[in-house]
Design a protein around this motif. Structure first.
Motif, PDB file in Angstrom:
ATOM      1  N   VAL A  37     -21.254 -11.820 -35.476  1.00  0.00           N
ATOM      2  CA  VAL A  37     -20.863 -12.710 -34.391  1.00  0.00           C
ATOM      3  C   VAL A  37     -18.922 -13.605 -34.291  1.00  0.00           C
ATOM      4  O   VAL A  37     -19.086 -13.663 -35.023  1.00  0.00           O
ATOM      5  CB  VAL A  37     -22.278 -14.178 -34.380  1.00  0.00           C
ATOM      6  N   TRP A  38     -18.947 -12.706 -33.457  1.00  0.00           N
ATOM      7  CA  TRP A  38     -17.193 -13.515 -32.828  1.00  0.00           C
ATOM      8  C   TRP A  38     -17.575 -14.537 -32.319  1.00  0.00           C
ATOM      9  O   TRP A  38     -18.169 -15.096 -30.794  1.00  0.00           O
ATOM     10  CB  TRP A  38     -16.454 -13.127 -32.056  1.00  0.00           C
ATOM     11  N   SER A  39     -16.511 -15.366 -32.325  1.00  0.00           N
ATOM     12  CA  SER A  39     -16.032 -16.944 -31.940  1.00  0.00           C
ATOM     13  C   SER A  39     -15.174 -17.538 -31.940  1.00  0.00           C
ATOM     14  O   SER A  39     -13.940 -17.210 -32.490  1.00  0.00           O
ATOM     15  CB  SER A  39     -17.458 -18.431 -32.092  1.00  0.00           C
ATOM     16  N   LEU A  40     -13.626 -18.093 -30.837  1.00  0.00           N
ATOM     17  CA  LEU A  40     -13.060 -18.965 -30.862  1.00  0.00           C
ATOM     18  C   LEU A  40     -12.588 -20.067 -30.785  1.00  0.00           C
ATOM     19  O   LEU A  40     -13.932 -21.061 -30.354  1.00  0.00           O
ATOM     20  CB  LEU A  40     -12.203 -18.207 -29.133  1.00  0.00           C
ATOM     21  N   GLY A  62     -11.498 -16.659 -18.548  1.00  0.00           N
ATOM     22  CA  GLY A  62     -11.213 -14.594 -18.907  1.00  0.00           C
ATOM     23  C   GLY A  62      -9.881 -14.247 -20.153  1.00  0.00           C
ATOM     24  O   GLY A  62      -9.203 -13.114 -19.605  1.00  0.00           O
ATOM     25  N   PHE A  63      -9.920 -14.985 -21.134  1.00  0.00           N
ATOM     26  CA  PHE A  63      -8.692 -14.681 -22.276  1.00  0.00           C
ATOM     27  C   PHE A  63     -10.228 -14.976 -23.118  1.00  0.00           C
ATOM     28  O   PHE A  63      -9.195 -15.712 -24.497  1.00  0.00           O
ATOM     29  CB  PHE A  63      -7.850 -15.379 -21.972  1.00  0.00           C
ATOM     30  N   GLY A  64     -11.543 -14.088 -23.265  1.00  0.00           N
ATOM     31  CA  GLY A  64     -11.711 -15.161 -24.850  1.00  0.00           C
ATOM     32  C   GLY A  64     -11.842 -13.198 -25.239  1.00  0.00           C
ATOM     33  O   GLY A  64     -11.043 -12.907 -25.965  1.00  0.00           O
ATOM     34  N   VAL A  65     -13.355 -14.067 -26.040  1.00  0.00           N
ATOM     35  CA  VAL A  65     -13.597 -12.489 -27.124  1.00  0.00           C
ATOM     36  C   VAL A  65     -13.698 -11.209 -26.932  1.00  0.00           C
ATOM     37  O   VAL A  65     -13.321 -10.023 -27.035  1.00  0.00           O
ATOM     38  CB  VAL A  65     -14.994 -13.241 -27.535  1.00  0.00           C
ATOM     39  N   ASP A 115      -7.018 -22.656 -25.376  1.00  0.00           N
ATOM     40  CA  ASP A 115      -6.323 -23.281 -24.655  1.00  0.00           C
ATOM     41  C   ASP A 115      -7.051 -24.526 -24.958  1.00  0.00           C
ATOM     42  O   ASP A 115      -7.783 -24.877 -25.243  1.00  0.00           O
ATOM     43  CB  ASP A 115      -7.589 -23.018 -23.169  1.00  0.00           C
ATOM     44  N   GLY A 116      -6.028 -25.227 -26.209  1.00  0.00           N
ATOM     45  CA  GLY A 116      -6.610 -26.081 -27.249  1.00  0.00           C
ATOM     46  C   GLY A 116      -5.373 -26.894 -27.906  1.00  0.00           C
ATOM     47  O   GLY A 116      -4.797 -25.287 -28.482  1.00  0.00           O
ATOM     48  N   SER A 117      -5.225 -27.804 -28.490  1.00  0.00           N
ATOM     49  CA  SER A 117      -4.660 -28.491 -29.969  1.00  0.00           C
ATOM     50  C   SER A 117      -4.453 -26.764 -31.175  1.00  0.00           C
ATOM     51  O   SER A 117      -5.476 -26.042 -31.088  1.00  0.00           O
ATOM     52  CB  SER A 117      -4.872 -29.778 -30.618  1.00  0.00           C
ATOM     53  N   GLN A 118      -3.788 -26.517 -31.757  1.00  0.00           N
ATOM     54  CA  GLN A 118      -3.700 -25.836 -33.008  1.00  0.00           C
ATOM     55  C   GLN A 118      -4.296 -26.054 -34.243  1.00  0.00           C
ATOM     56  O   GLN A 118      -4.090 -27.381 -34.406  1.00  0.00           O
ATOM     57  CB  GLN A 118      -2.057 -25.933 -33.600  1.00  0.00           C
ATOM     58  N   PRO A 119      -4.933 -25.987 -35.222  1.00  0.00           N
ATOM     59  CA  PRO A 119      -4.908 -23.704 -35.596  1.00  0.00           C
ATOM     60  C   PRO A 119      -5.879 -23.554 -34.302  1.00  0.00           C
ATOM     61  O   PRO A 119      -6.549 -24.434 -34.204  1.00  0.00           O
ATOM     62  CB  PRO A 119      -5.149 -24.116 -36.139  1.00  0.00           C
ATOM     63  N   HIS A 120      -5.100 -22.266 -34.119  1.00  0.00           N
ATOM     64  CA  HIS A 120      -6.368 -21.591 -32.603  1.00  0.00           C
ATOM     65  C   HIS A 120      -6.497 -20.643 -34.466  1.00  0.00           C
ATOM     66  O   HIS A 120      -6.567 -19.810 -34.855  1.00  0.00           O
ATOM     67  CB  HIS A 120      -5.021 -20.855 -32.094  1.00  0.00           C
ATOM     68  N   LEU A 121      -8.056 -20.670 -33.729  1.00  0.00           N
ATOM     69  CA  LEU A 121      -8.985 -20.110 -34.419  1.00  0.00           C
ATOM     70  C   LEU A 121      -9.634 -19.671 -34.070  1.00  0.00           C
ATOM     71  O   LEU A 121     -10.337 -18.883 -32.636  1.00  0.00           O
ATOM     72  CB  LEU A 121     -10.225 -21.146 -35.224  1.00  0.00           C
ATOM     73  N   VAL A 122     -10.238 -17.628 -34.902  1.00  0.00           N
ATOM     74  CA  VAL A 122     -10.579 -16.643 -35.274  1.00  0.00           C
ATOM     75  C   VAL A 122     -12.032 -16.868 -36.237  1.00  0.00           C
ATOM     76  O   VAL A 122     -11.354 -16.524 -36.776  1.00  0.00           O
ATOM     77  CB  VAL A 122     -10.626 -15.032 -34.110  1.00  0.00           C
ATOM     78  N   PRO A 175       1.484 -15.775 -32.296  1.00  0.00           N
ATOM     79  CA  PRO A 175       1.657 -16.398 -34.010  1.00  0.00           C
ATOM     80  C   PRO A 175       3.016 -16.329 -34.730  1.00  0.00           C
ATOM     81  O   PRO A 175       3.009 -14.697 -35.072  1.00  0.00           O
ATOM     82  CB  PRO A 175      -0.194 -16.031 -34.509  1.00  0.00           C
ATOM     83  N   SER A 176       2.752 -17.193 -35.332  1.00  0.00           N
ATOM     84  CA  SER A 176       4.247 -17.236 -36.766  1.00  0.00           C
ATOM     85  C   SER A 176       3.486 -16.872 -38.032  1.00  0.00           C
ATOM     86  O   SER A 176       4.295 -15.631 -38.607  1.00  0.00           O
ATOM     87  CB  SER A 176       5.106 -18.422 -36.714  1.00  0.00           C
ATOM     88  N   LYS A 177       2.474 -16.501 -37.973  1.00  0.00           N
ATOM     89  CA  LYS A 177       1.340 -16.647 -39.449  1.00  0.00           C
ATOM     90  C   LYS A 177       0.022 -16.818 -39.271  1.00  0.00           C
ATOM     91  O   LYS A 177      -0.430 -17.296 -37.639  1.00  0.00           O
ATOM     92  CB  LYS A 177       1.801 -17.885 -40.536  1.00  0.00           C
ATOM     93  N   ILE A 178      -0.420 -15.584 -39.931  1.00  0.00           N
ATOM     94  CA  ILE A 178      -2.339 -15.339 -39.745  1.00  0.00           C
ATOM     95  C   ILE A 178      -2.730 -15.871 -41.366  1.00  0.00           C
ATOM     96  O   ILE A 178      -1.911 -15.209 -42.262  1.00  0.00           O
ATOM     97  CB  ILE A 178      -2.416 -14.371 -38.871  1.00  0.00           C
ATOM     98  N   SER A 179      -3.800 -16.370 -41.780  1.00  0.00           N
ATOM     99  CA  SER A 179      -4.166 -16.706 -42.660  1.00  0.00           C
ATOM    100  C   SER A 179      -5.893 -16.571 -42.442  1.00  0.00           C
ATOM    101  O   SER A 179      -6.488 -16.492 -41.434  1.00  0.00           O
ATOM    102  CB  SER A 179      -4.764 -18.372 -43.191  1.00  0.00           C
TER     103      SER A 179
END
Length: 122
Positions: A30-33, A39-42, A57-64, A91-95
């Motif tokens: 199950v994927w969520s953001l 129109g630019f989602g999962v 479309d929100g403040s950081q951090p951006h999460l998947v 992104p400059s980094k991915i955790s």
């Protein structure tokens, strides 16, 4: 994606899947953001089309968030980022974090993304 062997850096995940080297298991999750523009989602994130993408479309951090229904071993994670197409959203980094639920996630990898500018090409 899971793989019995170590995947070579820069390998094409789709080619590896065709040869049986890896198996795509994202459909089992199950994927969520954290946020997305309409129109630019999962669906766009996962559609295998390099012309479509997820746009937050929100403040950081951006999460998947990828949640499997049962305990699942993931050996390889493939993420496509294209700095030349849109440097302001790359992104400059991915955790990468794992855990049994959202509240006990532990970082297992921090990957810094080198942009075209940082590499010296324009």
């Amino acid at each position: 994606m899971t793989t019995p062997n170590k995947t070579p850096p820069g390998a094409d995940p789709k080619q590896l899947e065709r040869t049986g080297t890896v198996r795509e298991i994202g459909s089992q999750a199950v994927w969520s953001l954290s946020s997305c523009k309409p129109g630019f989602g999962v669906d766009q994130l996962r559609d295998d089309n390099l012309e479509t993408y997820w746009q937050s479309d929100g403040s950081q951090p951006h999460l998947v968030n990828i949640q499997f229904r049962r305990k699942t071993t993931v050996k390889t994670l493939c993420i496509y980022a294209d700095y030349k197409s849109d440097e302001s959203y790359t992104p400059s980094k991915i955790s990468v974090r794992v855990g049994n639920n959202f509240h006990n996630l532990q970082e297992i990898r921090l990957q810094h993304i080198l942009s075209a500018k940082l590499k010296g090409s324009n």
